[in-house]
Design a protein around this motif. Structure first.
Motif, PDB file in Angstrom:
ATOM      1  N   ARG A   1      44.471  35.807  35.656  1.00 53.67           N
ATOM      2  CA  ARG A   1      45.080  36.913  36.399  1.00 53.67           C
ATOM      3  C   ARG A   1      46.192  36.455  37.324  1.00 53.67           C
ATOM      4  O   ARG A   1      47.269  37.028  37.388  1.00 53.67           O
ATOM      5  CB  ARG A   1      43.964  37.627  37.178  1.00 53.67           C
ATOM      6  CG  ARG A   1      44.360  38.711  38.179  1.00 53.67           C
ATOM      7  CD  ARG A   1      44.712  40.014  37.505  1.00 53.67           C
ATOM      8  NE  ARG A   1      46.113  39.999  37.097  1.00 53.67           N
ATOM      9  CZ  ARG A   1      47.121  40.461  37.822  1.00 53.67           C
ATOM     10  NH1 ARG A   1      46.892  40.995  39.011  1.00 53.67           N
ATOM     11  NH2 ARG A   1      48.357  40.411  37.383  1.00 53.67           N
ATOM     12  N   TYR A   2      45.961  35.399  38.109  1.00 55.64           N
ATOM     13  CA  TYR A   2      46.994  34.902  39.014  1.00 55.64           C
ATOM     14  C   TYR A   2      46.621  33.498  39.469  1.00 55.64           C
ATOM     15  O   TYR A   2      45.511  33.020  39.200  1.00 55.64           O
ATOM     16  CB  TYR A   2      47.198  35.819  40.227  1.00 55.64           C
ATOM     17  CG  TYR A   2      46.010  35.948  41.157  1.00 55.64           C
ATOM     18  CD1 TYR A   2      45.827  35.072  42.218  1.00 55.64           C
ATOM     19  CD2 TYR A   2      45.078  36.973  41.001  1.00 55.64           C
ATOM     20  CE1 TYR A   2      44.742  35.192  43.089  1.00 55.64           C
ATOM     21  CE2 TYR A   2      44.002  37.110  41.857  1.00 55.64           C
ATOM     22  CZ  TYR A   2      43.840  36.218  42.902  1.00 55.64           C
ATOM     23  OH  TYR A   2      42.771  36.351  43.751  1.00 55.64           O
ATOM     24  N   ALA A   3      47.550  32.826  40.134  1.00 57.61           N
ATOM     25  CA  ALA A   3      47.292  31.508  40.712  1.00 57.61           C
ATOM     26  C   ALA A   3      47.121  31.657  42.220  1.00 57.61           C
ATOM     27  O   ALA A   3      47.850  32.419  42.865  1.00 57.61           O
ATOM     28  CB  ALA A   3      48.433  30.555  40.402  1.00 57.61           C
ATOM     29  N   VAL A   4      46.187  30.908  42.768  1.00 60.80           N
ATOM     30  CA  VAL A   4      45.963  30.986  44.213  1.00 60.80           C
ATOM     31  C   VAL A   4      46.978  30.147  44.979  1.00 60.80           C
ATOM     32  O   VAL A   4      47.079  30.259  46.199  1.00 60.80           O
ATOM     33  CB  VAL A   4      44.528  30.547  44.582  1.00 60.80           C
ATOM     34  CG1 VAL A   4      43.505  31.425  43.881  1.00 60.80           C
ATOM     35  CG2 VAL A   4      44.298  29.073  44.222  1.00 60.80           C
TER      36      VAL A   4
ATOM     37  N   GLU B   1      39.710  35.140  36.103  1.00 60.29           N
ATOM     38  CA  GLU B   1      39.536  36.303  35.243  1.00 60.29           C
ATOM     39  C   GLU B   1      40.736  36.451  34.314  1.00 60.29           C
ATOM     40  O   GLU B   1      41.874  36.155  34.675  1.00 60.29           O
ATOM     41  CB  GLU B   1      39.357  37.570  36.082  1.00 60.29           C
ATOM     42  CG  GLU B   1      40.591  37.949  36.894  1.00 60.29           C
ATOM     43  CD  GLU B   1      40.249  38.920  38.009  1.00 60.29           C
ATOM     44  OE1 GLU B   1      39.263  38.685  38.719  1.00 60.29           O
ATOM     45  OE2 GLU B   1      40.988  39.906  38.160  1.00 60.29           O
ATOM     46  N   LYS B   2      40.475  36.881  33.089  1.00 59.99           N
ATOM     47  CA  LYS B   2      41.535  37.092  32.098  1.00 59.99           C
ATOM     48  C   LYS B   2      41.571  38.574  31.757  1.00 59.99           C
ATOM     49  O   LYS B   2      40.576  39.135  31.289  1.00 59.99           O
ATOM     50  CB  LYS B   2      41.268  36.276  30.834  1.00 59.99           C
ATOM     51  CG  LYS B   2      41.476  34.775  30.973  1.00 59.99           C
ATOM     52  CD  LYS B   2      41.240  34.096  29.629  1.00 59.99           C
ATOM     53  CE  LYS B   2      41.521  32.616  29.668  1.00 59.99           C
ATOM     54  NZ  LYS B   2      41.289  31.986  28.344  1.00 59.99           N
ATOM     55  N   MET B   3      42.722  39.179  31.986  1.00 59.06           N
ATOM     56  CA  MET B   3      42.880  40.611  31.791  1.00 59.06           C
ATOM     57  C   MET B   3      43.684  40.877  30.529  1.00 59.06           C
ATOM     58  O   MET B   3      44.667  40.188  30.235  1.00 59.06           O
ATOM     59  CB  MET B   3      43.589  41.238  32.998  1.00 59.06           C
ATOM     60  CG  MET B   3      43.010  40.862  34.348  1.00 59.06           C
ATOM     61  SD  MET B   3      41.256  41.308  34.558  1.00 59.06           S
ATOM     62  CE  MET B   3      41.353  43.091  34.434  1.00 59.06           C
ATOM     63  N   LEU B   4      43.304  41.927  29.817  1.00 58.59           N
ATOM     64  CA  LEU B   4      44.037  42.311  28.613  1.00 58.59           C
ATOM     65  C   LEU B   4      45.485  42.605  28.934  1.00 58.59           C
ATOM     66  O   LEU B   4      46.401  42.185  28.210  1.00 58.59           O
ATOM     67  CB  LEU B   4      43.371  43.529  27.966  1.00 58.59           C
ATOM     68  CG  LEU B   4      44.115  44.171  26.794  1.00 58.59           C
ATOM     69  CD1 LEU B   4      44.325  43.176  25.657  1.00 58.59           C
ATOM     70  CD2 LEU B   4      43.362  45.407  26.298  1.00 58.59           C
TER      71      LEU B   4
ATOM     72  N   ALA C   1      38.650  44.915  27.833  1.00 56.41           N
ATOM     73  CA  ALA C   1      39.460  44.955  29.047  1.00 56.41           C
ATOM     74  C   ALA C   1      39.654  43.594  29.686  1.00 56.41           C
ATOM     75  O   ALA C   1      40.749  43.280  30.168  1.00 56.41           O
ATOM     76  CB  ALA C   1      38.818  45.914  30.059  1.00 56.41           C
ATOM     77  N   SER C   2      38.594  42.737  29.703  1.00 54.72           N
ATOM     78  CA  SER C   2      38.728  41.512  30.498  1.00 54.72           C
ATOM     79  C   SER C   2      37.580  40.555  30.242  1.00 54.72           C
ATOM     80  O   SER C   2      36.537  40.924  29.686  1.00 54.72           O
ATOM     81  CB  SER C   2      38.763  41.856  31.991  1.00 54.72           C
ATOM     82  OG  SER C   2      37.540  42.474  32.388  1.00 54.72           O
ATOM     83  N   LEU C   3      37.792  39.316  30.696  1.00 56.46           N
ATOM     84  CA  LEU C   3      36.743  38.313  30.828  1.00 56.46           C
ATOM     85  C   LEU C   3      36.559  38.025  32.310  1.00 56.46           C
ATOM     86  O   LEU C   3      37.539  37.954  33.068  1.00 56.46           O
ATOM     87  CB  LEU C   3      37.115  37.020  30.102  1.00 56.46           C
ATOM     88  CG  LEU C   3      37.340  37.096  28.588  1.00 56.46           C
ATOM     89  CD1 LEU C   3      37.696  35.706  28.051  1.00 56.46           C
ATOM     90  CD2 LEU C   3      36.114  37.641  27.884  1.00 56.46           C
ATOM     91  N   ASP C   4      35.322  37.811  32.737  1.00 58.78           N
ATOM     92  CA  ASP C   4      35.029  37.586  34.144  1.00 58.78           C
ATOM     93  C   ASP C   4      35.675  36.313  34.670  1.00 58.78           C
ATOM     94  O   ASP C   4      35.950  35.366  33.919  1.00 58.78           O
ATOM     95  CB  ASP C   4      33.519  37.478  34.361  1.00 58.78           C
ATOM     96  CG  ASP C   4      32.875  38.835  34.556  1.00 58.78           C
ATOM     97  OD1 ASP C   4      33.544  39.858  34.341  1.00 58.78           O
ATOM     98  OD2 ASP C   4      31.681  38.875  34.920  1.00 58.78           O
TER      99      ASP C   4
END
Length: 656
Positions: free
Chosen positions: A249-252, A262-265, A311-314
């Protein structure tokens, strides 16, 4: 005992079905109960892959004492933001205004009429880092409801008044605005690490697509350099799964090293599109490699048995964030042996100190990829516990995936991807269209109850239009135009070019949401505008282009002042500025089709087939009995060409 979420179709709500909190879904019945009991409503909004949603659930919602207090003093309502983006949008605006920031889990307190009077995000079980505990918040709200009712209801009424929607005035998105957006983005560009701004750093997918289109139209070196640098940095960082493909999703951090896992579609669909388009423009193998890996991740890890995309992976596995993905040097040696383990540590930046937590490191790519090492590590990683998957099918995000797979499959010569896009489109049209109207989600082939919002119509229409181009089948254009007609009729605002996010017959909330900003995903209005541009170029109704232009003008001030939040709008404006380019290939020449797809400018359209088999192919005959390509820009067409060289030259012409 399971609460009232046990029959939900949302994986996120089902995560809370065994909480001792007496959760209810968002419904008129929940608010009626609050009125009858004369208690406020606790609204908790999150999504299945949200790490801090899981944390708050374990700390507070699974706690018997906290649950007992909630059950006595509140009616508790759980909402999956991915199923009800309308509810999320309304109360997120409140949360940001009241607390100065937003995010999930979102925690709002409402009157029985739905008016918000207090809002925040995550609350810890004990006071920490300047935050009150969740129990302290609950007790303060319950006390205020009992003892200061007039102040509470007065505050709620004032909040609702502040939520009133005022559309932006019209403002043209001309060449000056488009060039100015590039200059503005240069001012925010991270020269050292790529991307825009500092930590945390999100993949700027829609902005990258705009910059690439601007380069294609104008030849801007600065625009292309920002795209290339950002895509290279993301691809070599921990944000990118170096073993299985796909992006987190993003980098901290600012350097893309440590992701929020998390990986979002939607991220992966948008990034697949960017990398495929960049590979088309640069012919760099590394960009095509990332596109291929991302497409395969979508098919392998997010594909559902029914043909859609989950939709996503946790972010976490068994409650530990990143546990599936991170490595120590010793673990690499254990899997690969000493020599290969040391080599893998050097290649992927795995150190004794670690780049993540507890001496573990994320995997980066600090040299040329080694497919053999990656395959062996992936096999070993597959034996670890795996993150949970939210397997609901979201209409808008599947639309993004359909678009990306159709375009990337056509551009990179991968018919399997186009076939996967066809299966997803057939599922959504078969299951999500109920009584002629679009639903937001499905799960296991059963449509959810939530109505489709504007982004569902716009994103799905864009996907169907991409399929029409990839396959030449007229049915996709027909279905897309039906969606667009519904959107124009049901989501229109009171002024030309203005659109709401919910339909005119949707559930009435305290405010009808209408947010034009592009964020992690394109806004509903920009998705609609983009689809209208494409449909008009493909031979859709003549009014589509005018409607698209009016919508883009309504985002003109946003595009000029905050281009980081107007990437999809700017992409639509770029397509309009160049025509958009239309390429019609008649006669079945694979060479002409490949040349057209490689050379067409961003936002342009390509349709191939026999004369008359699609609207764009009507009145375009063969030339001397053989294949030909017709290139048009806006309302001006070149003479037909019959060779790949002539077509490539015709497509290199840029706007002056």
């Amino acid at each position: 005992m399971a609460n009232r979420l046990a029959s939900s179709t949302s994986p996120y709500l089902l995560q809370h079905a065994d909480n001792p909190v007496d959760w209810q879904e968002w419904s008129p019945e929940a608010f009626a109960e609050a009125r009858e009991r004369d208690v406020p409503v606790l609204l908790s909004v999150g999504y299945a892959a949200c790490h801090w949603c899981h944390v708050m659930a374990h700390e507070s919602f699974e706690d018997e004492a906290t649950a007992a207090y909630l059950n006595e003093h509140f009616v508790s309502v759980k909402v999956d933001r991915e199923e009800r983006p309308d509810v999320d949008a309304v109360y997120m605006a409140v949360t940001q205004a009241m607390s100065g920031h937003g995010g999930w889990p979102m925690t709002c307190f409402l009157t029985p009429g739905g008016e918000p009077f207090y809002a925040g995000t995550y609350y810890p079980p004990h006071p920490a880092r300047g935050m009150p505990s969740f129990r302290q918040v609950l007790e303060a709200v319950a006390r205020a409801w009992r003892e200061q009712r007039d102040e509470v209801t007065g505050s709620a009424a004032a909040v609702v008044r502040q939520l009133e929607f005022t559309p932006l005035p019209g403002s043209a998105v001309d060449d000056d605005v488009l060039a100015g957006a590039v200059v503005s983005l240069l001012g925010h560009f991270d020269l050292a690490n790529g991307g825009f701004g500092g930590a945390p750093k999100f993949p700027p997918s829609t902005v990258l697509e705009f910059l690439l289109r601007h380069h294609e139209r104008t030849g801007s070196v600065e625009a292309l350099s920002m795209v290339s640098a950002t895509c290279d940095a993301m691809a070599s960082g921990g944000l990118h799964d170096q073993l299985a493909g796909g992006f987190a999703r993003y980098a901290v951090d600012a350097a893309w090293v440590v992701p929020h896992f998390e990986k979002m579609l939607y991220d992966n669909a948008l990034l697949l599109r960017v990398y495929a388009h960049l590979a088309r423009r640069t012919a760099e193998h590394r960009h095509a490699r990332v596109a291929r890996g991302t497409a395969e991740f979508l098919l392998r890890d997010l594909g559902t048995p029914e043909g859609g995309f989950a939709a996503s992976l946790d972010a976490d596995t068994d409650g530990v964030e990143g546990a599936t993905y991170v490595w120590t040097p010793a673990q690499l040696v254990e899997v690969l042996g000493l020599a290969d383990g040391v080599r893998a540590a050097e290649l992927h930046g795995v150190t004794d100190e670690g780049t993540f937590e507890h001496g573990a490191s994320t995997l980066r790519l600090l040299g040329d990829p080694d497919p053999d090492l990656a395959a062996r590590l992936l096999e070993a990683r597959g034996r670890r516990p795996q993150p949970a998957r939210d397997d609901k099918v979201v209409t808008a995000w599947n639309g993004l995936a359909i678009t990306a797979l159709a375009e990337a499959g056509a551009a990179l010569g991968e018919p399997r991807w186009v076939e996967a896009a066809v299966r997803a489109a057939e599922l959504v049209l078969r299951v999500h269209v109920v009584d002629g109207r679009l639903r937001r989600t499905s799960r296991h082939g059963v449509a959810g109850r939530a109505a489709g919002v504007l982004e569902d119509h716009g994103c799905l229409a864009e996907g169907l239009l991409a399929l029409h181009q990839a396959t030449g089948e007229r049915r996709w254009l027909t279905a897309a135009c039906e969606l667009l007609d519904t959107a124009l009729a049901r989501f229109a605002g009171e002024e030309p070019g203005v659109h709401h996010d919910t339909a005119d017959d949707a559930e009435t909330l305290v405010r009808r949401p209408s947010d034009p900003s592009d964020n992690a995903t394109p806004s509903g209005a920009s998705s609609l505008a983009s689809a209208l541009v494409t449909a008009s170029a493909l031979g859709g109704p003549t009014g589509y282009r005018e409607a698209a232009g009016a919508a883009v003008a309504r985002a003109g001030l946003l595009a000029a002042r905050e281009p980081r939040f107007a990437g999809h709008w700017l992409s639509a404006a770029e397509a309009l500025a160049l025509g958009p380019v239309q390429v019609a290939v008649v006669g079945g020449s694979a060479e002409l089709v490949a040349t057209a797809r490689a050379g067409v400018h961003g936002g342009g359209v390509v349709v191939a087939g026999e004369p008359g088999s699609a609207p764009l192919l009507e009145d375009r005959p063969l030339v001397a009995g053989g294949p030909a390509a017709y290139v048009c820009r806006g309302f001006v067409c070149d003479r037909p060409v019959t060779t790949a060289a002539e077509l490539a030259e015709a497509l290199t012409t840029r706007a002056r």
